[in-house]
Design a protein around this motif. Structure first.
Motif, PDB file in Angstrom:
ATOM      1  N   HIS A  94       0.826  -1.216   0.000  1.00 23.14           N
ATOM      2  CA  HIS A  94       0.000   0.000   0.000  1.00 23.14           C
ATOM      3  C   HIS A  94       0.859   1.264   0.000  1.00 23.14           C
ATOM      4  N   ASN A  95       1.801   1.362   0.924  1.00 19.90           N
ATOM      5  CA  ASN A  95       2.645   2.565   1.017  1.00 19.90           C
ATOM      6  C   ASN A  95       3.552   2.721  -0.198  1.00 19.90           C
ATOM      7  N   LEU A  96       4.059   1.628  -0.715  1.00 17.68           N
ATOM      8  CA  LEU A  96       4.902   1.690  -1.910  1.00 17.68           C
ATOM      9  C   LEU A  96       4.084   2.194  -3.105  1.00 17.68           C
ATOM     10  N   ALA A  97       2.837   1.779  -3.206  1.00 18.50           N
ATOM     11  CA  ALA A  97       1.955   2.263  -4.274  1.00 18.50           C
ATOM     12  C   ALA A  97       1.788   3.775  -4.176  1.00 18.50           C
ATOM     13  N   LEU A  98       1.652   4.290  -2.961  1.00 13.83           N
ATOM     14  CA  LEU A  98       1.516   5.740  -2.771  1.00 13.83           C
ATOM     15  C   LEU A  98       2.806   6.471  -3.157  1.00 13.83           C
ATOM     16  N   VAL A  99       3.934   5.901  -2.816  1.00 16.70           N
ATOM     17  CA  VAL A  99       5.227   6.506  -3.169  1.00 16.70           C
ATOM     18  C   VAL A  99       5.363   6.595  -4.688  1.00 16.70           C
ATOM     19  N   PHE A 100       5.070   5.502  -5.387  1.00 19.23           N
ATOM     20  CA  PHE A 100       5.222   5.491  -6.842  1.00 19.23           C
ATOM     21  C   PHE A 100       4.149   6.324  -7.537  1.00 19.23           C
ATOM     22  N   ALA A 101       3.052   6.617  -6.852  1.00 21.69           N
ATOM     23  CA  ALA A 101       2.002   7.475  -7.418  1.00 21.69           C
ATOM     24  C   ALA A 101       2.356   8.956  -7.295  1.00 21.69           C
ATOM     25  N   SER A 102       3.292   9.288  -6.425  1.00 27.93           N
ATOM     26  CA  SER A 102       3.637  10.685  -6.171  1.00 27.93           C
ATOM     27  C   SER A 102       4.520  11.261  -7.279  1.00 27.93           C
ATOM     28  N   SER A 103       4.137  12.427  -7.762  1.00 32.07           N
ATOM     29  CA  SER A 103       4.971  13.103  -8.763  1.00 32.07           C
ATOM     30  C   SER A 103       6.052  13.957  -8.112  1.00 32.07           C
ATOM     31  N   SER A 104       6.008  14.096  -6.787  1.00 28.48           N
ATOM     32  CA  SER A 104       7.000  14.924  -6.101  1.00 28.48           C
ATOM     33  C   SER A 104       8.191  14.114  -5.573  1.00 28.48           C
ATOM     34  N   LYS A 110      12.189   6.543  -5.025  1.00 27.18           N
ATOM     35  CA  LYS A 110      11.155   5.514  -5.175  1.00 27.18           C
ATOM     36  C   LYS A 110      11.786   4.121  -5.159  1.00 27.18           C
ATOM     37  N   PHE A 111      12.840   3.946  -5.959  1.00 31.67           N
ATOM     38  CA  PHE A 111      13.462   2.624  -6.071  1.00 31.67           C
ATOM     39  C   PHE A 111      14.326   2.265  -4.866  1.00 31.67           C
ATOM     40  N   ALA A 112      14.582   3.230  -3.975  1.00 30.95           N
ATOM     41  CA  ALA A 112      15.302   2.918  -2.735  1.00 30.95           C
ATOM     42  C   ALA A 112      14.417   2.113  -1.789  1.00 30.95           C
ATOM     43  N   GLN A 113      13.125   2.131  -2.049  1.00 28.27           N
ATOM     44  CA  GLN A 113      12.170   1.357  -1.241  1.00 28.27           C
ATOM     45  C   GLN A 113      11.820   0.076  -1.990  1.00 28.27           C
ATOM     46  N   GLY A 114      11.645  -0.994  -1.285  1.00 26.89           N
ATOM     47  CA  GLY A 114      11.323  -2.272  -1.906  1.00 26.89           C
ATOM     48  C   GLY A 114      12.572  -3.035  -2.294  1.00 26.89           C
ATOM     49  N   ASP A 115      12.383  -4.306  -2.600  1.00 20.13           N
ATOM     50  CA  ASP A 115      13.457  -5.207  -3.020  1.00 20.13           C
ATOM     51  C   ASP A 115      13.242  -5.494  -4.500  1.00 20.13           C
ATOM     52  N   TRP A 116      14.186  -5.055  -5.340  1.00 21.54           N
ATOM     53  CA  TRP A 116      14.025  -5.095  -6.788  1.00 21.54           C
ATOM     54  C   TRP A 116      14.916  -6.140  -7.428  1.00 21.54           C
ATOM     55  N   THR A 117      14.450  -6.682  -8.527  1.00 17.78           N
ATOM     56  CA  THR A 117      15.212  -7.641  -9.316  1.00 17.78           C
ATOM     57  C   THR A 117      14.971  -7.335 -10.791  1.00 17.78           C
ATOM     58  N   THR A 118      15.624  -8.064 -11.666  1.00 21.11           N
ATOM     59  CA  THR A 118      15.371  -7.968 -13.105  1.00 21.11           C
ATOM     60  C   THR A 118      15.260  -9.378 -13.652  1.00 21.11           C
ATOM     61  N   ASP A 119      14.737  -9.464 -14.879  1.00 20.36           N
ATOM     62  CA  ASP A 119      14.626 -10.762 -15.543  1.00 20.36           C
ATOM     63  C   ASP A 119      15.107 -10.602 -16.974  1.00 20.36           C
ATOM     64  N   VAL A 120      14.390 -11.069 -17.932  1.00 19.95           N
ATOM     65  CA  VAL A 120      14.822 -11.131 -19.330  1.00 19.95           C
ATOM     66  C   VAL A 120      15.167  -9.760 -19.918  1.00 19.95           C
ATOM     67  N   THR A 121      14.278  -8.767 -19.746  1.00 21.01           N
ATOM     68  CA  THR A 121      14.467  -7.480 -20.429  1.00 21.01           C
ATOM     69  C   THR A 121      15.351  -6.504 -19.667  1.00 21.01           C
ATOM     70  N   GLY A 122      15.502  -6.698 -18.358  1.00 27.53           N
ATOM     71  CA  GLY A 122      16.245  -5.760 -17.537  1.00 27.53           C
ATOM     72  C   GLY A 122      15.359  -4.720 -16.861  1.00 27.53           C
ATOM     73  N   ALA A 123      14.044  -4.790 -17.067  1.00 30.03           N
ATOM     74  CA  ALA A 123      13.129  -3.867 -16.395  1.00 30.03           C
ATOM     75  C   ALA A 123      13.065  -4.210 -14.905  1.00 30.03           C
ATOM     76  N   PRO A 124      12.979  -3.210 -14.026  1.00 25.64           N
ATOM     77  CA  PRO A 124      12.881  -3.475 -12.589  1.00 25.64           C
ATOM     78  C   PRO A 124      11.565  -4.178 -12.245  1.00 25.64           C
ATOM     79  N   LEU A 125      11.660  -5.203 -11.412  1.00 28.49           N
ATOM     80  CA  LEU A 125      10.508  -5.973 -10.949  1.00 28.49           C
ATOM     81  C   LEU A 125      10.570  -6.070  -9.429  1.00 28.49           C
ATOM     82  N   LEU A 126       9.446  -5.827  -8.774  1.00 33.88           N
ATOM     83  CA  LEU A 126       9.385  -5.901  -7.313  1.00 33.88           C
ATOM     84  C   LEU A 126       9.442  -7.365  -6.896  1.00 33.88           C
ATOM     85  N   ASN A 127      10.465  -7.725  -6.140  1.00 34.99           N
ATOM     86  CA  ASN A 127      10.736  -9.118  -5.790  1.00 34.99           C
ATOM     87  C   ASN A 127       9.575  -9.806  -5.090  1.00 34.99           C
TER      88      ASN A 127
END
Length: 181
Positions: A94-104, A110-127
């Motif tokens: 819920h809170n991460l959704a609010l962070v990524f919804a903020s334009s400020s 934004k990406f400092a929050q959450g645990d991120w990974t990548t797969d085939v394309t290299g796009a960030p994916l929330l683990n």
């Protein structure tokens, strides 16, 4: 069984023949949707935002569409990078959704929050997302204020221990139970 249309008509709120932006938004707020982070990385930058304008298009080949407002600061990064990471959220996000919804809030924050990974394309994916879809943009269609991105799904990851999904309805978050058959 026949319906009493006079009774149904008396229960509806009518609008004028011209559709206002506010009226349209009010109506669409009653269309439930998943809460999703869409992300990209590459030469165009590392960007992400929260969206609810996303749906499946086809399973042959697996295709998703994502609607992005052209005035959004991350819009050009998605087009330049040509890849989209889709992370379907659960209530714990819920809170991460609010962070990524903020334009400020800047992308690095934004990406400092959450645990991120990548797969085939290299796009960030929330683990720990309910589902992640790693995609490449194949077709872009412009309409009104938005671009509709038709994205080919290159990989899928599903979290097997999730008990609830996160939905957006009537301008609020709602928890939906995950029923596994």
């Amino acid at each position: 069984m026949p319906h009493d249309t006079a009774q149904l008509d008396s229960q509806r709120i009518r609008t004028s023949p011209s559709v206002s932006q506010e009226g349209f938004r009010d109506a669409m707020s009653l269309l439930g949707a998943p809460v999703v982070l869409v992300t990209t990385a590459g030469a165009g930058g590392h960007e992400g935002l929260t969206v609810s304008a996303i749906t499946s298009v086809s399973d042959t080949p697996p295709t998703i569409l994502v609607c992005l407002n052209r005035s959004n600061r991350s819009h050009q990064a998605f087009l330049k990078n040509g890849i989209v990471g889709i992370s379907i959220l659960s209530p714990e996000h819920h809170n991460l959704a609010l962070v990524f919804a903020s334009s400020s809030i800047e992308s690095t924050e934004k990406f400092a929050q959450g645990d991120w990974t990548t797969d085939v394309t290299g796009a960030p994916l929330l683990n720990d997302a309910l589902v992640t879809l790693d995609c490449e943009i194949e077709v872009i269609h412009s309409t009104g204020t938005h671009d509709v991105l038709f994205c080919a799904v290159r990989s899928i990851s599903t979290r097997v221990d999730a008990a609830h999904g996160l939905a957006w309805f009537s301008r609020r978050f709602h928890h939906l139970p995950v029923n596994r058959i």
